[in-house]
Design an enzyme around this catalytic site. Structure first.
Site, PDB file in Angstrom:
ATOM      1  CG  PHE A 160      -1.855   1.271   1.101  1.00 33.19           C
ATOM      2  CD1 PHE A 160      -3.025   1.224   0.364  1.00 33.19           C
ATOM      3  CD2 PHE A 160      -1.492   2.478   1.677  1.00 33.19           C
ATOM      4  CE1 PHE A 160      -3.826   2.357   0.215  1.00 33.19           C
ATOM      5  CE2 PHE A 160      -2.283   3.611   1.540  1.00 33.19           C
ATOM      6  CZ  PHE A 160      -3.455   3.548   0.810  1.00 33.19           C
ATOM      7  CG  ASP A 177       5.680   4.055   1.839  1.00 31.13           C
ATOM      8  OD1 ASP A 177       5.618   4.787   2.858  1.00 31.13           O
ATOM      9  OD2 ASP A 177       4.725   3.934   1.042  1.00 31.13           O
ATOM     10  CE  LYS A 196      -1.278   6.943   6.671  1.00 31.99           C
ATOM     11  NZ  LYS A 196      -0.820   6.000   5.646  1.00 31.99           N
TER      12      LYS A 196
HETATM   13  C1  LIG Z   1      -0.983   6.093   4.175  1.00 29.70           C
HETATM   14  C2  LIG Z   1       0.140   5.577   3.359  1.00 29.70           C
HETATM   15  C3  LIG Z   1       0.487   6.180   2.144  1.00 29.70           C
HETATM   16  C4  LIG Z   1      -0.319   7.286   1.519  1.00 29.70           C
HETATM   17  O1  LIG Z   1      -0.432   8.408   2.319  1.00 29.70           O
HETATM   18  P1  LIG Z   1      -1.599   9.487   2.036  1.00 29.70           P
HETATM   19  O2  LIG Z   1      -1.227  10.639   2.923  1.00 29.70           O
HETATM   20  O3  LIG Z   1      -2.894   8.852   2.422  1.00 29.70           O
HETATM   21  O4  LIG Z   1      -1.537   9.828   0.592  1.00 29.70           O
HETATM   22  C5  LIG Z   1       1.601   5.693   1.486  1.00 29.70           C
HETATM   23  N1  LIG Z   1       2.317   4.671   1.978  1.00 29.70           N
HETATM   24  C6  LIG Z   1       2.013   4.077   3.141  1.00 29.70           C
HETATM   25  C7  LIG Z   1       2.856   2.958   3.650  1.00 29.70           C
HETATM   26  C8  LIG Z   1       0.900   4.498   3.871  1.00 29.70           C
HETATM   27  O5  LIG Z   1       0.562   3.877   5.006  1.00 29.70           O
END
Ligand SMILES: *Cc1c(COP(=O)(O)O)cnc(C)c1O
Length: 409
Positions: free
Chosen positions: A151, A236, A265
């Site tokens: 994700f 990520d 986040k």
């Molecule tokens: C939440 C998330 C994203 C995307 O972040 P948004 O601010 O919702 O665009 C990307 N990578 C990971 C691992 C995430 O948990």
């Protein structure tokens, strides 16, 4: 002269507000039936004044709890002074934010963006440019290797390399240039990475997939393999980073330093969207004026809040709390195995809990916990995710585990 009486609509109940959303709000979410009106620390309060322990913490955007006093103060001070300049001009908050964020992660340079998806998109663009300019990949031939069940966000390019049909279906045509290999499989990665590979992009722990933790040695293997083959390692850490797992970054559990770290986040302290690509100078250095940008990226309000977040993490207190309370969480969940829980994965204050499908779906467990005054989110099927604010007390955590035990009984 007296001011005219202010005419306000009568306050609407939670049920009325939920019904009011239906015709006017896109249906891309299916929230639990709670309407939050106030929050502080690990607690939120609904319109009727009922209190709930927040065991989701905005998918880790609220690592420091709701309205952490230091973060709210930093935001207030900045709101009273300067909020937006655009990058057409310098602002007096950005240098410190970049210096301290680079220092926190052990990397050199920062590209400030806003949302997580933008950080991922930016990381993809930077990796491609690096592949053409530094690695010497022929034009438009760069590939990026990603993991199944990833994700990374919701843009068209990002869903192009998702394996979740719900996230993809109906949104093609997709961006080419991605190869998908199984997660936690170094042999598959070895086969997929070749002379066209700009980067390997993975989550050090797969959050949305259900807090899937790779075997010990996987991240070290990814580091070794990418270095040997001349590809970038992009981690990520948007959900796993910034204290959640008991370390500043989840890659630190294996002592690994990626070439590029994506943050988001919690970087915005639960107040404003703040994300960043943090990387070595020889990687982010490929960007020149005009080649990439963002109107809001690096705005002074975001930089002020982001700097305050970095300051909280510099002391190491939240990381230690997450590690210590993580033991309480793991022991509490271990006691539930065989009592409605079939298995779980946990690191720091972060757990994916597989509930016995006979007891209920993740959604049903979430609804039952809501009635107990505890907020969680299912991922898919019968898995729920626990990710409380790192400010939660041991008593609150124990109480939440008690609620979970009751709804599973
Ligand atoms: C939440 C998330 C994203 C995307 O972040 P948004 O601010 O919702 O665009 C990307 N990578 C990971 C691992 C995430 O948990």
């Amino acid at each position: 002269m007296t001011a005219p009486a202010r005419v306000t609509a009568p306050a609407r109940t939670s049920a009325e507000l939920i019904r009011a959303e239906e015709p006017v709000l896109a249906h891309n979410y299916h929230p639990l039936p709670v309407v939050v009106a106030r929050a502080e620390g690990a607690w939120v309060e609904d319109v009727e004044g009922r209190r709930y322990l927040d065991m989701l913490a905005g998918y880790s955007a609220l690592n420091f709890g709701h309205r952490h006093p230091a973060l709210v103060e930093a935001a207030h001070r900045q709101l009273d002074r300067l909020t937006l300049t655009s990058r057409a001009f310098h602002n007096d908050r950005l240098a410190e934010f970049a210096e301290r964020l680079a220092g926190l992660t052990g990397l050199d340079m920062v590209l400030p963006m806003n949302t997580g998806a933008e950080a991922v998109e930016s990381g993809v663009k930077v990796a491609r440019k690096w592949a053409y300019e530094v690695k010497g990949v022929p034009a438009d031939r760069a590939t990026i290797v990603v993991a199944a069940d990833n994700f990374h966000g919701r843009t068209t390019t990002i869903v192009s390399f998702s394996t979740d049909e719900t996230a993809r279906s109906g949104f093609g045509p997709f961006t080419p240039g991605f190869r998908i290999v199984p997660y936690n499989d170094l042999a598959a990665l070895e086969e997929a990475v070749d002379e066209t590979t700009a980067a390997v992009l993975i989550e050090p722990i797969q959050g949305e997939a259900g807090v899937v933790i790779p075997d010990d040695g996987y991240l070290t293997g990814v580091r070794e393999l990418t270095r040997r083959k001349g590809a970038l390692f992009i981690a990520d850490e948007i959900q796993s980073g910034l204290g959640r797992t008991g370390r500043t970054l989840a890659v630190e559990h294996e002592g690994v330093v990626p070439d590029v770290v994506l943050l988001g986040k919690a970087l915005g302290g639960g107040i404003v969207p703040v994300s960043a690509v943090v990387a070595r100078r020889d990687v982010l250095g490929v960007l020149r004026p005009g080649e990439h940008g963002s109107t809001f990226g690096g705005n002074p309000l975001a930089a002020a809040v982001g700097t305050a977040v970095v300051e909280l993490l510099e002391a190491g207190v939240f990381q230690r709390r997450a590690a210590e309370l993580g033991t309480v969480l793991r022991e509490g969940l271990a006691a539930l195995v065989g009592r409605g829980v079939v298995g779980f994965r946990a690191r720091g204050l972060w757990a994916g809990v597989d509930v016995d499908p006979a007891v209920g779906t993740g959604r049903e467990i979430g609804e039952r916990l809501l009635r107990e005054g505890v907020l969680v989110k299912d991922t898919h099927g019968s898995t729920i995710r626990l990710a409380p604010p790192l400010t939660i007390t041991e008593e609150e955590l124990t109480a939440a585990l008690g609620s979970l035990a009751r709804v599973l009984a």
